[in-house]
Design an enzyme around this catalytic site. Structure first.
Site, short mmCIF file in Angstrom:
data_model
loop_
_atom_site.label_atom_id
_atom_site.label_comp_id
_atom_site.label_asym_id
_atom_site.label_seq_id
_atom_site.Cartn_x
_atom_site.Cartn_y
_atom_site.Cartn_z
N HIS A 39 1.97 -30.47 8.88
CA HIS A 39 2.23 -29.41 7.90
C HIS A 39 2.51 -30.14 6.58
O HIS A 39 3.20 -31.18 6.58
CB HIS A 39 3.51 -28.63 8.21
CG HIS A 39 3.48 -27.82 9.46
ND1 HIS A 39 3.96 -28.31 10.65
CD2 HIS A 39 3.08 -26.56 9.70
CE1 HIS A 39 3.84 -27.37 11.57
NE2 HIS A 39 3.31 -26.30 11.02
N GLU B 38 -4.32 -19.59 14.67
CA GLU B 38 -3.57 -19.87 15.91
C GLU B 38 -2.77 -18.64 16.31
O GLU B 38 -1.75 -18.32 15.70
CB GLU B 38 -2.63 -21.07 15.65
CG GLU B 38 -1.84 -21.47 16.86
CD GLU B 38 -0.97 -22.71 16.61
OE1 GLU B 38 -1.36 -23.57 15.79
OE2 GLU B 38 0.10 -22.80 17.22
N ASP C 137 9.51 -20.09 23.05
CA ASP C 137 8.56 -21.15 22.74
C ASP C 137 9.24 -22.52 22.84
O ASP C 137 9.69 -23.06 21.85
CB ASP C 137 8.02 -20.90 21.32
CG ASP C 137 6.76 -21.67 21.03
OD1 ASP C 137 6.20 -22.27 21.96
OD2 ASP C 137 6.33 -21.66 19.86
N ASP D 84 7.88 -25.35 23.67
CA ASP D 84 7.03 -26.46 23.23
C ASP D 84 7.21 -27.72 24.07
O ASP D 84 7.47 -28.81 23.56
CB ASP D 84 7.31 -26.80 21.75
CG ASP D 84 6.67 -25.82 20.79
OD1 ASP D 84 5.67 -25.17 21.16
OD2 ASP D 84 7.17 -25.69 19.66
C1 XUL Z 1 4.57 -22.69 16.13
C2 XUL Z 1 3.36 -23.52 16.14
C3 XUL Z 1 3.03 -24.24 14.88
C4 XUL Z 1 1.59 -24.34 14.57
C5 XUL Z 1 1.30 -24.96 13.23
O1 XUL Z 1 4.82 -22.01 17.30
O2 XUL Z 1 2.69 -23.65 17.14
O3 XUL Z 1 3.60 -25.50 14.96
O4 XUL Z 1 0.91 -25.06 15.53
O5 XUL Z 1 1.94 -24.34 12.19
CO CO Z 2 0.93 -24.72 17.60
#
Ligand code: XUL
Ligand code: CO
Length: 479
Positions: free
Chosen positions: A144, A275, A350, A352
């Site tokens: 980003h 996305e 989320d 991750d």
């Molecule tokens: C948030 C997410 C972001 C995008 C990029 O859930 O996945 O990190 O991948 O902005």
């Molecule tokens: Co993402």
């Protein structure tokens, strides 16, 4: 390695003043020059001493810093493993993830961090990024705008900060022969984006977001990026009572049209990717899932200009499986990239996490193989260490197990395809359509009169078993 004194004090200062530090997610401490003493040339030697290039040692290896299944140069059904995956490190998780969460302070204090969000710290972090991806043996990284360079007081200052870090990144990329898989603009962290960016109720915010995306696209292009991502974290609503959804969606479409026009204007040939995610941080995100996004693209005539970046944890948040989202994207000609991660069924948000489920990886790879790969997209590890994992080597271990899991998925999917019995089971299931009337139906040439005539002629249909358990048995045996 030398750390100048006073850094601990700066860290505390940053934690006290800053807001984001304790909330978690990628950091954007306001830019500060207090850390000037931490010029990148102050860092001597390696960032990851004692860790050498990660090698493939095979499944019997007990060395945590080796690949057991991922063998970059090995060919599997017509492509090298590295070309099936095109793995990418997500800068925001790996280099800006602090371990902070809504209830607790950061837990990760990487030795190269000086606690500031200065430009010199941004550059030092960029050097660490390239040493990391080099040692890990991946070819790509994703970013980003605001996680690689600090926000300035004005747009001009933010752009200048970005230019400085990007110039260094460009130099490091050519030295190390690495490339950007995708770049994106962070349009969700700053308070100005509280109502959204392209769907904000505020015209000035819409314009600011456009300016930010313009710049982020330009630097992605400059770095030779192969894709550009739009994740609309705040493009959605918290309540329909105060929201003009139709107007917001129209604005979003206009924003995307302008992005397409700018892409063409600057000669950027990368793929634009949307996305999908159903919610978090908004209650309802407009790009809910692959099908919703495909419908949006069609409604606004944008389908030829965009593909999708499917994130597995987003898929499960929308009530689907990752495989479902990949197949939906694939059959609509929209499969562009994968954010390879997973959630936790007991947690439900989320998280991750690095994906370590071989069955899930196998299903993902079945879609990817059917699509003949996803280049110019790839597999971006939009995944972070758990808050409790605090050793520098954990960064390597997490990526290694993520890559090994995907490699096992590829090997298993290849076995299933070579064996052919699963495909045969599916073929047989639909074989009644491999007939004259079936072909007429599929060609859109069977009207209701013809079908009624046939139904009367054939009498009560004979219906065969779906053989789901047999399909599951075949799938299991390949693992
Ligand atoms: C948030 C997410 C972001 C995008 C990029 O859930 O996945 O990190 O991948 O902005
Ligand atoms: Co993402």
């Amino acid at each position: 390695m030398i750390m100048k004194s006073g850094k601990v004090l700066l860290l505390l200062l940053c934690l006290n003043v800053l807001c984001y530090a304790v909330i978690g997610a990628p950091q954007t401490c306001p830019a500060t020059n207090v850390g000037k003493s931490g010029d990148s040339d102050e860092w001597e030697g390696e960032f990851f001493p004692g860790i050498s290039k990660i090698k493939y040692e095979g499944p019997s290896s007990k060395n945590p810093l080796s690949f057991k299944w991922y063998n970059a140069e090995e060919e599997i059904i017509g492509k090298k493993m590295k070309d099936w995956f095109r793995f990418s490190v997500a800068f925001w998780h790996t280099f800006r993830g602090t371990g902070g969460d809504p209830f607790g302070a950061p837990t990760k204090h990487w030795p190269w961090e000086d606690g500031t969000n200065s430009l010199s710290m941004a550059k030092r972090r960029m050097r660490a990024n390239f040493e990391f991806i080099n040692k890990l043996g991946v070819d790509f990284w994703c970013f980003h705008d605001r996680d690689i360079a600090p926000d300035g007081k004005t747009l001009e200052e933010s752009n200048a900060n970005l230019d400085e870090v990007v110039a260094l990144a460009q130099e490091l990329q050519s030295q190390n022969k690495k490339s950007v898989l995708w770049g994106t603009a962070q349009l969700f962290m700053h308070p100005r984006y509280m109502h959204g960016a392209a769907t904000s109720s505020e015209l000035e915010v819409y314009a600011y977001a456009a300016a930010q995306v313009k710049k982020a696209m330009e630097v992605t292009h400059y770095l030779g990026g192969e894709n550009y991502v739009f994740w609309g974290g705040r493009e959605g609503y918290q309540s329909l009572l105060n929201t003009d959804m139709e107007r917001e969606l129209n604005h979003l479409a206009r924003f995307f049209e302008a992005a397409v026009a700018h892409k063409k204007k600057i000669g950027f040939n990368g793929t634009l990717l949307i996305e999908p995610k159903p919610q978090e941080p908004t209650k309802h995100q407009y790009d809910w899932d692959a099908a919703t996004t495909a419908n949006f693209l069609r409604k606004y005539g944008l389908e030829g200009e965009f593909k999708l970046n499917i994130e597995c944890n987003h898929a499960t948040l929308s009530g689907h499986s990752c495989h479902h989202e990949l197949e939906t994207a694939r059959i609509n000609g929209l499969l562009g990239n994968i954010d390879a991660n997973t959630g936790d069924p007991q947690v439900g948000w989320d998280t991750d996490q690095f994906l370590v489920d071989i069955q899930e990886a196998t299903m993902i790879m079945l879609s990817v193989i059917r699509n003949d790969g996803i280049a110019p997209g790839g597999f971006n590890f939009d995944a972070k260490l758990r808050r409790e994992s605090t050793d520098v080597e954990d960064l390597f271990i997490a990526h290694i197990v993520g890559m090994d899991t995907m490699a096992r998925g590829l090997r298993t999917a290849a076995k299933l395809i070579e064996d052919g019995s699963l495909a045969e089971l599916v073929r047989k299931r639909y074989q009644s359509f491999d007939t004259e009337i079936g072909a007429q139906i599929e060609a859109g040439k069977a009207d209701f009169d013809l079908l009624e005539k046939k139904a009367k002629e054939w009498g009560e249909p004979k219906v065969a078993s779906a053989k789901q358990e047999l399909a599951e048995m075949i799938f299991q045996s390949a693992i």
